[in-house]
Design a protein around this motif. Sequence first.
Motif, short mmCIF file in Angstrom:
data_model
loop_
_atom_site.label_atom_id
_atom_site.label_comp_id
_atom_site.label_asym_id
_atom_site.label_seq_id
_atom_site.Cartn_x
_atom_site.Cartn_y
_atom_site.Cartn_z
N SER A 1 11.01 14.16 2.93
CA SER A 1 10.19 12.74 3.51
C SER A 1 9.09 12.08 3.01
O SER A 1 8.70 13.22 2.69
CB SER A 1 9.82 13.21 4.98
OG SER A 1 11.19 13.38 5.92
N THR A 2 9.41 11.13 2.69
CA THR A 2 8.11 10.22 1.99
C THR A 2 7.38 9.54 2.80
O THR A 2 7.89 9.19 3.46
CB THR A 2 8.44 9.64 0.51
OG1 THR A 2 9.22 9.02 1.06
CG2 THR A 2 9.25 11.03 -0.56
N ASN A 3 5.69 9.14 1.87
CA ASN A 3 4.74 8.36 2.71
C ASN A 3 4.59 7.80 1.86
O ASN A 3 3.63 8.56 0.71
CB ASN A 3 4.00 9.40 3.52
CG ASN A 3 3.37 8.18 4.42
OD1 ASN A 3 3.69 7.16 5.35
ND2 ASN A 3 2.18 9.11 5.19
N TYR A 4 3.90 6.41 2.04
CA TYR A 4 3.18 5.69 0.99
C TYR A 4 2.22 4.62 1.56
O TYR A 4 2.13 4.48 2.58
CB TYR A 4 4.02 5.01 -0.45
CG TYR A 4 5.39 5.84 -1.29
CD1 TYR A 4 6.72 5.90 -0.68
CD2 TYR A 4 5.31 5.70 -1.93
CE1 TYR A 4 7.20 6.26 -1.29
CE2 TYR A 4 5.68 6.47 -2.91
CZ TYR A 4 6.83 6.80 -2.13
OH TYR A 4 8.04 7.62 -3.42
N ALA A 5 0.89 4.97 0.69
CA ALA A 5 -0.24 3.78 0.93
C ALA A 5 0.05 2.26 0.80
O ALA A 5 1.08 2.27 -0.14
CB ALA A 5 -1.66 4.66 0.06
N ASP A 6 0.00 1.52 1.83
CA ASP A 6 0.66 0.21 1.19
C ASP A 6 0.04 -0.18 -0.14
O ASP A 6 1.16 -0.96 -0.44
CB ASP A 6 -0.30 -0.92 2.85
CG ASP A 6 0.44 -0.08 3.85
OD1 ASP A 6 -0.34 -1.00 4.72
OD2 ASP A 6 1.38 0.12 4.24
N SER A 7 -0.83 -0.41 -0.28
CA SER A 7 -1.54 -0.15 -1.37
C SER A 7 -0.45 0.04 -2.87
O SER A 7 -0.65 -1.03 -4.27
CB SER A 7 -2.24 -0.25 -2.12
OG SER A 7 -3.02 1.19 -1.94
N VAL A 8 0.08 0.66 -2.58
CA VAL A 8 1.50 1.23 -3.50
C VAL A 8 2.86 1.09 -3.60
O VAL A 8 3.44 1.55 -4.67
CB VAL A 8 1.00 3.14 -4.38
CG1 VAL A 8 -0.95 2.72 -4.60
CG2 VAL A 8 1.41 3.85 -3.39
N LYS A 9 3.15 1.14 -1.75
CA LYS A 9 4.76 0.89 -1.94
C LYS A 9 5.21 -0.03 -3.06
O LYS A 9 4.80 -1.40 -2.67
CB LYS A 9 4.66 0.30 0.03
CG LYS A 9 4.90 1.21 0.54
CD LYS A 9 4.58 1.10 2.24
CE LYS A 9 4.51 1.82 3.24
NZ LYS A 9 3.88 1.28 4.46
#
Length: 121
Positions: free
Chosen positions: A56-64
Amino acid sequence: QVQLVEYGGGLVQAGGSQRLACAAFGSIVSIGTMAWYRQTSRNERELVAEITSTSSTNYADSVKGRFTISRDDVRNMVYLQMNSLKPEDTAIYYCNAFVYPVGFTGGMEYRGKGTLVTVSS
């Protein structure tokens, strides 16, 4: 003794791509969540992306939409594919991993020494 070593980094032009890799060395039973953080010249530390043991992954909004994190549990590695790079992505990128070392009953968090990514405009 567990060590995390980052590979990649360097200078890239805005709009370009770069791939970071991080390898975990040592006597390891398994690895939980792996992540990439970055620290800017203003000393701001940001979680860039993380990936759990079940991918499962999670990203900062700035790099999505621009960055992709992946892992290879056979090689104990985590990767960060960075596309459409911007000058504001310039930072030291650190690899983080929650590792279960051989001979210990629990896991511990480890961090690499970091690799500098510079994006020129």
